[in-house]
Design an enzyme around this catalytic site. Structure first.
Site, short mmCIF file in Angstrom:
data_model
loop_
_atom_site.label_atom_id
_atom_site.label_comp_id
_atom_site.label_asym_id
_atom_site.label_seq_id
_atom_site.Cartn_x
_atom_site.Cartn_y
_atom_site.Cartn_z
CG HIS A 107 -2.15 -0.75 1.11
ND1 HIS A 107 -2.23 -2.07 1.50
CD2 HIS A 107 -3.38 -0.43 0.62
CE1 HIS A 107 -3.45 -2.52 1.26
NE2 HIS A 107 -4.17 -1.55 0.72
CE LYS A 129 -4.17 -0.17 4.49
NZ LYS A 129 -5.47 0.46 4.68
#
Ligand SMILES: NC(=O)c1ccc[n+]([C@@H]2O[C@H](COP(=O)([O-])OP(=O)(O)OC[C@H]3O[C@@H](n4cnc5c(N)ncnc54)[C@H](O)[C@@H]3O)[C@@H](O)[C@H]2O)c1
Length: 253
Positions: free
Chosen positions: A139, A143
């Site tokens: 990610h 995040k």
């Protein structure tokens, strides 16, 4: 169908974009902070004649919002995450009000199909012990959580299905892996919107099941589908109930 958008942040705006591409009407956009919203609070007036309210707010507001919406006799889609320890309370609220509610930590239809494929993959591989299994998720660097909620769900599915594994290891491995551990690794960097891979690996070959999100559109599309599904229904449901019904019927929605 008419929806009220509760929480006019990144996801609320995405839901609005999806609704505008379809026949779905927007009754109102409710947010205490966003200046472009139509109302600041949930009330009889602000929800108006919406059939379903779609909530993408924050963990602390999901249950109070559900309570207000249910008392007004409307159905809810809860996209907000992080309130799941209060699931029993949420169910009671909905059952007492005689309304309907559907929730998911990930409304992407693609991810929910991917979960099913991972489950089936694990079941098949149980017959062939020469295949080992591990998972990796990537990610973007902003995040906050690691591993992702989606990766945790993948880990739960694999642990439940695979005869060869009995615990998940999500931390950094600074030692040799124990054979019965399922290694689920998380990488953060750049702008990656979300990639989850499950590997089934033998000496001869690798099978990789991979889901790559391109943007937030998948979540919003799934939430709008869930709004159509919950319209007029009574009871407390998760996205698994919706997926099961659709896949069992082979229906298109
Ligand atoms: N289920 C899924 O598929 C999925 C996908 C993406 C994000 N999410 C979750 O959705 C939530 C929102 O994500 P986001 O990226 O849109 O966040 P965001 O911060 O961009 O937007 C949240 C908005 O909710 C508003 N808000 C706060 N309290 C409110 C209340 N009581 N009533 C109405 N509005 C209120 C805030 O002012 C803000 O504008 C998070 O919990 C996130 O984890 C779920």
């Amino acid at each position: 169908m008419k929806i009220a958008i509760i929480g006019y942040g990144k996801m609320g705006r995405e839901v609005e974009n999806i609704a505008r591409e379809t026949e779905i009407e927007i009754a109102s956009r409710i947010d205490p902070v966003a200046e472009e919203a139509d109302f600041k609070e949930i009330s009889k007036e602000s929800i108006g004649d919406a059939d379903v309210c779609i909530d993408f707010t924050q963990p602390e507001t999901a249950i109070p919002n559900l309570e207000k919406i249910s008392e007004l006799g409307k159905n809810t889609v809860i996209g907000t995450t992080g309130w799941y320890e209060q699931e029993k309370k949420a169910r009671k609220i909905v059952e007492k009000a005689g309304t309907g509610c559907i929730y998911a930590s990930n409304f992407s239809i693609g991810v929910n199909l991917f979960f099913r494929m991972v489950k089936e993959g694990a079941r098949l591989l149980n017959c062939f012990p020469e295949y080992d299994c591990f998972a990796v998720e990537q990610h973007h660097k902003r995040k906050k959580d690691s591993p992702s909620g989606t990766a945790k769900s993948i880990g739960d599915i694999l642990l439940k299905e695979l005869d060869s594994k009995d615990k998940i290891e999500t931390g950094r491995l600074d030692r040799q892996i124990d054979e019965r551990e399922l290694h689920l690794a998380s990488v953060r960097g750049g702008h990656v919107p979300g990639t989850h891979s499950v590997f089934f690996d033998s000496e001869a070959d690798t099978i990789e099941l991979k889901h790559t999100a391109r943007n937030r559109k998948g979540f919003a599309t799934g939430a709008v589908k869930a709004a159509e599904w919950i319209k007029g229904k009574k009871g407390f449901f998760s996205i698994d109930d919706m997926m099961k019904e659709i896949l069992d019927k082979g229906a298109k929605i």
